[in-house]
Design a protein around this motif. Structure first.
Motif, short mmCIF file in Angstrom:
data_model
loop_
_atom_site.label_atom_id
_atom_site.label_comp_id
_atom_site.label_asym_id
_atom_site.label_seq_id
_atom_site.Cartn_x
_atom_site.Cartn_y
_atom_site.Cartn_z
N PHE A 262 42.09 49.80 58.83
CA PHE A 262 43.00 50.68 59.59
C PHE A 262 43.14 50.12 61.04
N LYS A 263 44.16 50.22 61.97
CA LYS A 263 44.25 49.61 63.05
C LYS A 263 43.75 50.58 64.19
N VAL A 264 42.96 50.06 65.20
CA VAL A 264 42.54 51.03 66.18
C VAL A 264 43.03 50.57 67.73
N LYS A 326 45.46 60.23 64.92
CA LYS A 326 45.99 59.68 63.89
C LYS A 326 47.53 59.45 64.37
N TYR A 327 48.21 58.18 63.99
CA TYR A 327 49.85 58.11 64.19
C TYR A 327 50.01 57.41 62.83
N ASP A 328 51.46 57.18 62.64
CA ASP A 328 52.03 56.58 61.48
C ASP A 328 51.52 55.18 61.21
N ASN A 329 51.93 54.67 59.97
CA ASN A 329 51.55 53.16 59.88
C ASN A 329 49.96 52.76 60.27
N ASP A 330 49.12 53.63 59.59
CA ASP A 330 47.85 53.45 59.70
C ASP A 330 47.11 53.02 60.88
#
Length: 336
Positions: A262-264, A326-330
């Motif tokens: 997931f992207k951070v 947390k947001y959409d699109n991981d």
């Protein structure tokens, strides 16, 4: 001819089934997220830095190369070189001759070409995951010869003279291969005023809250027994009292070895990829190089690289915990 499952067929299967030792890529466009994910996936399959991916990026003159993207590519190369478990990555820019719009993938075993593909798919997230693309097998010897013929028109991305050979574009590239939510385009400002889907607060201390610990958490790379490791290796402990079901992406199949990436996004550090890891999903770490997370925390705390992080340091900083939004699109924002 391949139109489905292009990631497996073109980017991964040959490494697993053919025993290949390197991959050469010719592409018009690329993006940071595609490169990172591919290298991490190859690492998950057991390919280390003895395996190499070499890429020629061909459409620089037509669409421009921003200085930011150039720096992102070099940062990626640095992060990869620090991790012996990740394949080596070599990037070349086309700096002379005609633009290169070709998309060719050549797999080699002990420097001998054994399999090659050509078609419409750039080495990009959009091409492999969002668009309808078509790739077909082609003659591997001819494909490698083509790659070698292009080399005199290229320069290594790490070459100190790049800025003399390329006029960096001042405007955002019109490269349509990169979408808004690509790792390359994410920033803290994009999410500053957006309401998150969910929030999770996680302690940086041991489960009893008394310390940071040796050989674990933020000090994963620092061992009391003297075992030599990169002292900046770190992970965020994800103990049972902090766990939130469904918050982070986890593997759904027990036969799959690793959890999804997931992207951070952070305020003071370039965006990176993370995943939940370790037995019992007890840690969260930066996927391409687990020292990257250690660099982040030590930079925020204002202590030298490799420093043992104590509970007192965190308390002086003002936080013994992090907050993931947390947001959409991981996509997640890491707030510390």
């Amino acid at each position: 001819m391949y139109t489905d499952n292009l990631e497996d067929e073109i980017l991964l299967k040959p490494a697993l089934e053919k025993g290949c030792t390197s991959l050469k890529i010719i592409t018009g466009y690329t993006d940071i997220e595609c490169i990172y994910r591919h290298l991490i996936n190859l690492s998950d399959m057991g390919k280390t830095n003895s395996f190499s991916v070499e890429m020629i990026l061909g459409m620089i003159n037509s669409n421009g190369l921003s200085e930011k993207k150039h720096k992102d590519i070099n940062r990626l190369i640095t992060n990869i070189k620090e991790n012996k478990k990740i394949p080596d990555f070599i990037c070349r820019y086309k700096v002379s001759g005609s633009d290169i719009h070709s998309k060719v993938y050549v797999w080699l075993k002990n420097n001998k070409p054994i399999l090659a593909f050509c078609g419409s798919a750039n080495y990009s997230m959009n091409a492999f995951f969002k668009r309808r693309e078509c790739m077909a097998m082609c003659d591997s010897i001819e494909a490698e010869n083509y790659f070698e013929q292009l080399l005199p028109d290229t320069i290594l991305a790490t070459d100190l003279s790049v800025s003399e050979k390329i006029n960096f574009s001042r405007k955002k590239s019109s490269d349509t291969e990169i979408d808004k939510f690509n790792l390359e385009n994410l920033s803290w400002e994009m999410f500053a005023n957006k309401k998150p889907v969910d929030i999770c607060k996680i302690s940086l201390l041991t489960a009893d809250g008394k310390e940071t610990g040796f050989g674990s958490g933020l000090n994963w790379g620092i061992r009391q027994n003297g075992t030599k490791r990169d002292r900046d290796q770190a992970y965020i402990p994800y103990n049972s009292q902090d766990k939130k079901e469904g918050f982070f992406p986890l593997k759904q199949n027990v036969h799959i070895k690793h959890n999804p990436l997931f992207k951070v996004v952070t305020k003071d550090f370039p965006p990176f990829l993370m995943r939940v890891a370790q037995a019992g999903n007890k840690g969260i770490h930066s996927a391409e190089n687990n020292a990257l997370l250690g660099h982040y925390f030590r930079q925020k705390l204002g202590v030298p690289t490799g420093t043992f992080i104590t509970k007192e340091m965190l308390e002086k900083y003002g936080k013994t915990y992090v907050v993931f939004k947390k947001y959409d699109n991981d996509i997640f924002v890491l707030d510390f």
